[in-house]
Design a protein around this motif. Structure first.
Motif, PDB file in Angstrom:
ATOM      1  N   TYR A  10       0.671  -1.263   0.095  1.00 12.39           N
ATOM      2  CA  TYR A  10       0.218   0.143   0.099  1.00 12.39           C
ATOM      3  C   TYR A  10       0.764   1.259  -0.059  1.00 12.39           C
ATOM      4  CZ  TYR A  10      -3.997  -2.843   1.208  1.00 12.39           C
ATOM      5  OH  TYR A  10      -4.906  -3.920   1.254  1.00 12.39           O
ATOM      6  N   VAL A  12       0.248   4.974   0.858  1.00 11.82           N
ATOM      7  CA  VAL A  12      -0.795   5.742   1.442  1.00 11.82           C
ATOM      8  C   VAL A  12      -0.259   7.047   2.159  1.00 11.82           C
ATOM      9  CG1 VAL A  12      -0.100   4.251   3.590  1.00 11.82           C
ATOM     10  CG2 VAL A  12      -2.344   5.588   3.307  1.00 11.82           C
ATOM     11  N   SER A  21      -1.107  14.815  -0.843  1.00  8.57           N
ATOM     12  CA  SER A  21      -1.157  13.324  -0.325  1.00  8.57           C
ATOM     13  C   SER A  21      -1.677  12.255  -1.137  1.00  8.57           C
ATOM     14  CB  SER A  21      -1.934  13.302   1.049  1.00  8.57           C
ATOM     15  OG  SER A  21      -1.929  12.084   1.700  1.00  8.57           O
ATOM     16  N   ALA A  25       0.470   9.600  -3.772  1.00  4.42           N
ATOM     17  CA  ALA A  25       0.136   8.154  -3.513  1.00  4.42           C
ATOM     18  C   ALA A  25      -0.030   7.532  -4.753  1.00  4.42           C
ATOM     19  CB  ALA A  25      -0.916   7.971  -2.462  1.00  4.42           C
ATOM     20  N   PRO A  45      -2.207   2.289  -4.446  1.00  5.20           N
ATOM     21  CA  PRO A  45      -2.670   3.499  -3.701  1.00  5.20           C
ATOM     22  C   PRO A  45      -3.569   3.459  -2.847  1.00  5.20           C
ATOM     23  CG  PRO A  45      -3.271   3.769  -5.915  1.00  5.20           C
ATOM     24  CD  PRO A  45      -2.692   2.375  -5.917  1.00  5.20           C
ATOM     25  N   LYS A  46      -3.582   4.223  -1.800  1.00  2.77           N
ATOM     26  CA  LYS A  46      -4.669   3.989  -0.647  1.00  2.77           C
ATOM     27  C   LYS A  46      -4.654   5.361  -0.087  1.00  2.77           C
ATOM     28  CE  LYS A  46      -5.966  -0.519  -0.635  1.00  2.77           C
ATOM     29  NZ  LYS A  46      -7.618  -0.760  -0.706  1.00  2.77           N
ATOM     30  N   ARG A  47      -5.799   5.540   0.861  1.00  2.00           N
ATOM     31  CA  ARG A  47      -6.162   6.936   1.422  1.00  2.00           C
ATOM     32  C   ARG A  47      -6.426   6.507   2.731  1.00  2.00           C
ATOM     33  NH1 ARG A  47     -11.908   7.992   1.215  1.00  2.00           N
ATOM     34  NH2 ARG A  47     -12.934   6.549  -0.326  1.00  2.00           N
ATOM     35  N   ALA A  48      -5.942   7.333   3.568  1.00  2.00           N
ATOM     36  CA  ALA A  48      -6.196   6.980   5.113  1.00  2.00           C
ATOM     37  C   ALA A  48      -7.369   8.075   5.824  1.00  2.00           C
ATOM     38  CB  ALA A  48      -4.989   7.284   5.921  1.00  2.00           C
ATOM     39  N   PRO A  67      -8.202   6.373  -4.768  1.00  2.00           N
ATOM     40  CA  PRO A  67      -7.833   5.291  -4.073  1.00  2.00           C
ATOM     41  C   PRO A  67      -8.914   4.647  -3.005  1.00  2.00           C
ATOM     42  CG  PRO A  67      -6.053   7.156  -4.126  1.00  2.00           C
ATOM     43  CD  PRO A  67      -7.570   7.734  -4.417  1.00  2.00           C
ATOM     44  N   TYR A  69     -10.161   3.454   0.472  1.00  2.00           N
ATOM     45  CA  TYR A  69     -10.059   3.830   1.709  1.00  2.00           C
ATOM     46  C   TYR A  69      -9.335   2.718   2.776  1.00  2.00           C
ATOM     47  CZ  TYR A  69     -11.467   5.621   6.263  1.00  2.00           C
ATOM     48  OH  TYR A  69     -11.495   6.331   7.658  1.00  2.00           O
ATOM     49  N   ILE A 313       3.844  -1.214   3.552  1.00  2.00           N
ATOM     50  CA  ILE A 313       3.357   0.027   3.154  1.00  2.00           C
ATOM     51  C   ILE A 313       4.426   0.938   2.853  1.00  2.00           C
ATOM     52  CG2 ILE A 313       1.213  -0.183   4.786  1.00  2.00           C
ATOM     53  CD1 ILE A 313       2.677   1.584   6.708  1.00  2.00           C
ATOM     54  N   VAL A 325      -1.602   6.353   9.027  1.00  2.00           N
ATOM     55  CA  VAL A 325      -2.682   5.527   9.108  1.00  2.00           C
ATOM     56  C   VAL A 325      -2.608   4.486  10.282  1.00  2.00           C
ATOM     57  CG1 VAL A 325      -1.430   3.792   7.695  1.00  2.00           C
ATOM     58  CG2 VAL A 325      -3.933   3.884   7.784  1.00  2.00           C
TER      59      VAL A 325
END
Length: 553
Positions: A10, A12, A21, A25, A45-48, A67, A69, A313, A325
């Protein structure tokens, strides 16, 4: 053969993500995938946190999917490599279950019906059934099917319905003289005997429901005919009386001995930390796993936890524990790409850490594309350019360096956008907040910091409209105290930044918050508010000044 499941890494950003951000990512995951030679690894890619209006405008403009969650990266049961033990039916014989366990070298089998777990049977359960030699009604009490009996004894059904059940009576061995047998055989009994015609006849006449003829001995036509008339099942087995007697209890269905109450099961969404505590209390060898819908999918044991692979990550646009995260400390951090001050994240092993004094993480990511000779696609260039314009307030922020501006102009050409018009549209979309709740406005861009034993939070909203900032201030006044209490902060600040005027109205709440602001800047705080001329950057102008003032106090 199915495709091999790829291991995911990930990429993130921080909580309450801004445009940099999210876009960094996405772009860095794209770069890593293009550089990656290991086909078993995929960078995702992820988002926090929730995406703000400005970032959503950017994603929509360049038609890029948001991305996924991720609430936390703590290891869950689904991250454990579980054994895909196929469930068996409740009517399967103990003998067949034992064969499966022996061949697969496992000690527990799940009993499953329509994907739902009904119970489990263990080697211990089968051993118990084998030792329970004093109950000669167990086979009938278990309502054992004749098909199980025939299979277990490796025999044939001579007379009767193989789909029937032995559900009444005792099990007897016809060792006595036929003249004496009539005193021992009751109606519905099962009688194990040899080739003696008189014994077979006696068993049928006394109302036995089933006779088992051992050693594969032939059965006369007369006996067959009489058995058919009386409704007696005849089974022939190649084994002798001793072996048949030992095997007969193994024909019972697993449902009779299975554990079905108070089962200890885990969901794929359970945290590994939580299940470890339960495993200690219940010393079972294996534990069934169910998906969120309650469907059985496999088994795990304590041994599987030894092979647990922590989530991997890459952190972008931050290196502070308060911004990372949840559960990052239980994951394996591979890289950190950032442009902020050095924070307090600790890693268990050396990582690739790239930190540069530029105005935006996207500037660093662009450099990495160029250093590796990877062509930047127009949509990726658009995301990176947007991030730089956002973080530098269209080059107005003191954090903006010549490298940031030249990089943004380079990316704008690839993306096919005119910087000033596009930036205005992006900021306008991001500052359309008058219809939002105080909570939604507050969490657009909020970060927590610490200085010694003092913890404080700073939120920021950028707008090109003075009237909108006034309306936002009215909404936030009361909410800030609530947010301060919820986060357990000593102080809380909020920046209402006017992009065009290049100034910030700073709202401050909490004990000594006003004192800190007056110590940090040549201003006077009135009604928990102060105007900071020329201050537009949280990272470069506000946070260093606040940290210095708190430190001196």
């Amino acid at each position: 053969m199915g495709k091999m499941k790829k291991r995911r890494v990930y990429v993130v950003g921080h909580k309450n993500p801004d445009t940099d951000s999210i876009c960094s990512a996405i772009a860095y995951a794209d770069l890593k995938n293009k550089l990656n030679q290991d086909t078993s690894v995929e960078y995702v890619p992820k988002r926090a946190g929730q995406i703000n209006e400005e970032t959503q405008f950017v994603l929509n403009h360049f038609q890029v999917k948001s991305p996924g969650y991720v609430t936390d990266v703590k290891p869950k049961v689904r991250d454990i490599e579980m054994r895909e033990v196929e469930g068996i039916h409740r009517d399967l014989s103990l003998k067949k279950a034992w064969d499966i366990m022996r061949d697969s070298r496992i000690v527990t089998l799940p009993i499953v019906e329509d994907q739902k777990l009904q119970g489990v049977i263990t080697i211990g359960d089968i051993a118990y059934s084998d030792m329970d030699v004093y109950d000669n009604t167990a086979v009938s009490n278990a309502c054992t099917s004749y098909s199980n009996i025939v299979e277990t004894l490796e025999g044939d059904i001579i007379v009767g319905d193989i789909d029937g059940y032995f559900d009444k009576g005792n099990i007897l061995i016809a060792t006595a003289n036929p003249d004496l047998m009539e005193f021992f055989i009751n109606e519905h009994d099962m009688v194990i005997l040899g080739n003696r015609y008189e014994s077979q006849l006696c068993a049928i006449e006394m109302g036995a429901s089933c006779i088992i003829v051992c050693m594969g001995s032939p059965v006369s036509i007369t006996i067959k005919k009489l058995a058919k008339e009386k409704g007696v099942t005849i089974i022939s087995s190649p084994y002798d009386t001793y072996v048949v007697t030992r095997l007969i209890s193994h024909s019972m269905p697993v449902s009779y001995y299975m554990t079905k109450d108070n089962l200890v099961t885990f969901s794929t969404n359970d945290y590994v930390d939580d299940i470890q505590k339960i495993m200690v209390k219940h010393r079972f060898r294996d534990f069934p796993i169910e998906d969120p819908k309650g469907n059985y999918i496999g088994m795990i044991s304590r041994r599987n936890l030894l092979d647990l692979k922590r989530k991997q990550i890459i952190l972008v646009d931050h290196n502070e524990t308060s911004q990372a995260v949840d559960g990052f400390d239980e994951a394996e951090i591979l890289e950190i790409i950032d442009h902020h001050r050095l924070g307090n994240i600790e890693t268990m092993s050396p990582v690739y850490f790239r930190n540069q004094p530029v105005g935006c993480t996207a500037t660093i990511v662009t450099q990495m594309y160029q250093e590796n000779g990877i062509e930047i696609e127009p949509k990726i260039a658009g995301l990176l350019c947007s991030a730089i314009l956002s973080d530098t307030l269209m080059y107005r922020s003191p954090t903006c360096t010549p490298i940031d501006q030249s990089t943004a102009e380079y990316l704008a050409k690839i993306a096919g956008i005119e910087v000033e018009n596009y930036a205005r549209a992006m900021f306008t979309a991001g500052s359309n907040l008058t219809e939002k709740s105080p909570e939604e406005i507050f969490y657009q861009d909020f970060k927590k910091f610490s200085a010694g034993e003092v913890t404080f939070g700073v939120g920021q909203i950028n707008s090109m409209d003075t009237d909108e900032l006034i309306a936002i201030k009215d909404k936030l006044e009361n909410y800030l105290l609530k947010a301060q209490e919820e986060h357990g902060l000593n102080m809380i600040f909020f920046m209402l930044t006017n992009i065009m005027d290049q100034a910030t109205e700073l709202i401050c709440k909490g004990k000594d918050a006003s004192v800190v602001v007056e110590a940090a800047f040549p201003v006077t705080v009135v009604d928990d508010s102060a105007i900071l001329e020329g201050v537009v950057s949280r990272k470069k102008q506000l946070i260093p000044a606040l940290l210095l003032a708190i430190g001196e106090m």
